[in-house]
Design a protein around this motif. Structure first.
Motif, short mmCIF file in Angstrom:
data_model
loop_
_atom_site.label_atom_id
_atom_site.label_comp_id
_atom_site.label_asym_id
_atom_site.label_seq_id
_atom_site.Cartn_x
_atom_site.Cartn_y
_atom_site.Cartn_z
N GLY A 86 0.79 -1.22 0.00
CA GLY A 86 0.00 0.00 0.00
C GLY A 86 0.82 1.27 0.00
O GLY A 86 0.27 2.37 -0.15
N ALA A 87 2.14 1.15 0.18
CA ALA A 87 2.99 2.34 0.26
C ALA A 87 2.99 3.14 -1.03
O ALA A 87 2.99 4.37 -1.01
CB ALA A 87 4.41 1.94 0.64
N LYS A 88 3.01 2.45 -2.15
CA LYS A 88 3.07 3.13 -3.44
C LYS A 88 1.88 4.05 -3.64
O LYS A 88 2.00 5.15 -4.19
CB LYS A 88 3.15 2.11 -4.57
CG LYS A 88 3.32 2.73 -5.95
CD LYS A 88 3.46 1.65 -7.02
CE LYS A 88 3.64 2.28 -8.39
NZ LYS A 88 3.77 1.23 -9.45
N GLU A 89 0.73 3.60 -3.17
CA GLU A 89 -0.49 4.38 -3.39
C GLU A 89 -0.79 5.36 -2.26
O GLU A 89 -1.32 6.45 -2.51
CB GLU A 89 -1.70 3.43 -3.52
CG GLU A 89 -1.62 2.45 -4.67
CD GLU A 89 -0.77 1.23 -4.37
OE1 GLU A 89 -0.43 0.50 -5.31
OE2 GLU A 89 -0.44 1.01 -3.16
N ARG A 90 -0.41 5.01 -1.00
CA ARG A 90 -0.94 5.79 0.12
C ARG A 90 0.09 6.22 1.16
O ARG A 90 -0.28 6.70 2.22
CB ARG A 90 -2.04 4.98 0.82
CG ARG A 90 -3.31 4.86 -0.01
CD ARG A 90 -4.37 3.99 0.64
NE ARG A 90 -4.05 2.56 0.50
CZ ARG A 90 -3.61 1.80 1.47
NH1 ARG A 90 -3.42 2.30 2.69
NH2 ARG A 90 -3.34 0.53 1.26
N LEU A 91 1.38 6.09 0.86
CA LEU A 91 2.41 6.55 1.80
C LEU A 91 3.15 7.74 1.21
O LEU A 91 3.66 7.68 0.09
CB LEU A 91 3.41 5.43 2.10
CG LEU A 91 4.58 5.81 3.01
CD1 LEU A 91 4.10 6.26 4.39
CD2 LEU A 91 5.57 4.66 3.13
N HIS A 92 3.20 8.81 1.97
CA HIS A 92 3.89 10.03 1.54
C HIS A 92 4.94 10.39 2.59
O HIS A 92 4.59 10.67 3.75
CB HIS A 92 2.89 11.18 1.37
CG HIS A 92 1.73 10.85 0.48
ND1 HIS A 92 1.82 10.85 -0.90
CD2 HIS A 92 0.47 10.45 0.78
CE1 HIS A 92 0.64 10.50 -1.41
NE2 HIS A 92 -0.19 10.25 -0.42
N LEU A 93 6.20 10.37 2.21
CA LEU A 93 7.29 10.70 3.13
C LEU A 93 7.65 12.17 3.00
O LEU A 93 7.65 12.73 1.90
CB LEU A 93 8.52 9.83 2.84
CG LEU A 93 8.31 8.31 2.90
CD1 LEU A 93 9.61 7.59 2.58
CD2 LEU A 93 7.78 7.89 4.27
N PHE A 94 7.98 12.78 4.13
CA PHE A 94 8.40 14.18 4.08
C PHE A 94 9.48 14.44 5.12
O PHE A 94 9.58 13.72 6.12
CB PHE A 94 7.21 15.13 4.31
CG PHE A 94 6.60 15.08 5.69
CD1 PHE A 94 6.96 16.01 6.66
CD2 PHE A 94 5.65 14.11 6.02
CE1 PHE A 94 6.40 15.97 7.93
CE2 PHE A 94 5.07 14.07 7.28
CZ PHE A 94 5.45 15.00 8.24
N LYS A 95 10.28 15.44 4.88
CA LYS A 95 11.37 15.80 5.78
C LYS A 95 10.88 16.85 6.77
O LYS A 95 10.20 17.81 6.40
CB LYS A 95 12.56 16.34 4.99
CG LYS A 95 13.78 16.66 5.85
CD LYS A 95 14.95 17.10 4.97
CE LYS A 95 16.19 17.36 5.81
NZ LYS A 95 17.35 17.74 4.97
#
Length: 266
Positions: A86-95
């Motif tokens: 599910g990371a490709k569709e629903r995971l957003h990483l930010f600094k």
């Protein structure tokens, strides 16, 4: 109310706290799943041991997850997260920087809930104030300030620690229950140079003060040492303790009365 935890039992699974409710659930499982897919949560310190599991469970339940990491370009910090289902569709990483006020504003805006898990956990420090206390206390307040600015945030879950409640000189037995009346004593922490304990105690105290002032729905989790399978490729502090037993560096717990371990998956 502070999360109540018996001294030798972790009562409520960390990963399921976001779906706790006092109202009866009437939705079907499929309808509930569809509703959850529309919800967005933020997880601070997303590359950490416990946080990585929280991200994993949230994705499994259909949430969109915004996870802060110190360096999104470091494969050792993010590859295990990007590989989750599910990371490709629903995971957003930010600094984001814990010590920079406003660093979480943009990403927390629009979120339904926030899991604040970013806080340093190690014991050998040269400058306790700079390395442990400031990131724990000021970082928690900076995240809560961002939450206070976003009316969409319905609940904040703070990963505290048994360290914040158990070190006060009170006698403890197998039947002792540590509840919301227990707090570690800052002076005792300073006297015994328990800097990590002090950082978690001060951070949770400030979190409750701020939450009450701003009307934030805050829940704190106070687990003992958390262990289990590693999602990240590097050893964290609690896993290192287990390795020390295996390698023979530790033969028996230093204090068998207060040494307790929790499974991160439960």
């Amino acid at each position: 109310m502070q999360f109540i935890i018996p001294i030798n039992q972790y009562k409520t699974p960390l990963w399921s706290i976001h779906c706790s409710t006092n109202k009866p659930v009437t939705l079907t499982s499929e309808t509930q799943k569809l509703k959850q897919k529309m919800k967005t949560v933020c997880v601070t310190g997303g590359s950490g041991f416990i946080a990585s599991w929280v991200v994993k469970f949230l994705l499994q339940k259909g949430y969109t997850v915004k996870a802060s990491v110190r360096n999104p370009g470091d494969p050792k910090k993010v590859e295990h997260l990007l590989a989750l289902d599910g990371a490709k569709e629903r995971l957003h990483l930010f600094k984001a920087n814990l010590l920079e006020e406003g660093s979480f504003d943009a990403e927390i805006t629009g979120c339904d809930g926030v899991f604040h898990m970013a806080s340093p956990f190690f014991h050998n420090v040269a400058d306790p104030q700079a390395e442990l206390i400031d990131p724990a206390v000021n970082g928690t307040l900076n995240v809560l300030r961002s939450c206070a600015k976003s009316p969409s945030v319905k609940r904040v879950v703070l990963t505290s620690s048994i360290a914040a409640v158990a070190f006060n000189g009170k006698p403890r037995t197998a039947d002792t229950v540590i509840d919301e009346s227990w707090w570690s004593l800052p002076d005792l922490c300073r006297q015994n140079r328990m800097w990590y304990v002090l950082s978690k105690t001060l951070a949770e105290e400030e979190a409750w003060k701020f939450a009450k002032e701003k009307g934030i729905d805050l829940v704190t989790i106070n687990p003992f040492m958390v262990i289990g399978p590693l999602l990240q490729p590097t050893l964290n502090t609690s896993a290192t303790y287990i390795l020390n037993y295996i390698s023979g560096m530790f033969f028996t717990p230093k204090n068998t009365q207060s040494t307790c371990y929790e499974d991160v998956r439960i």
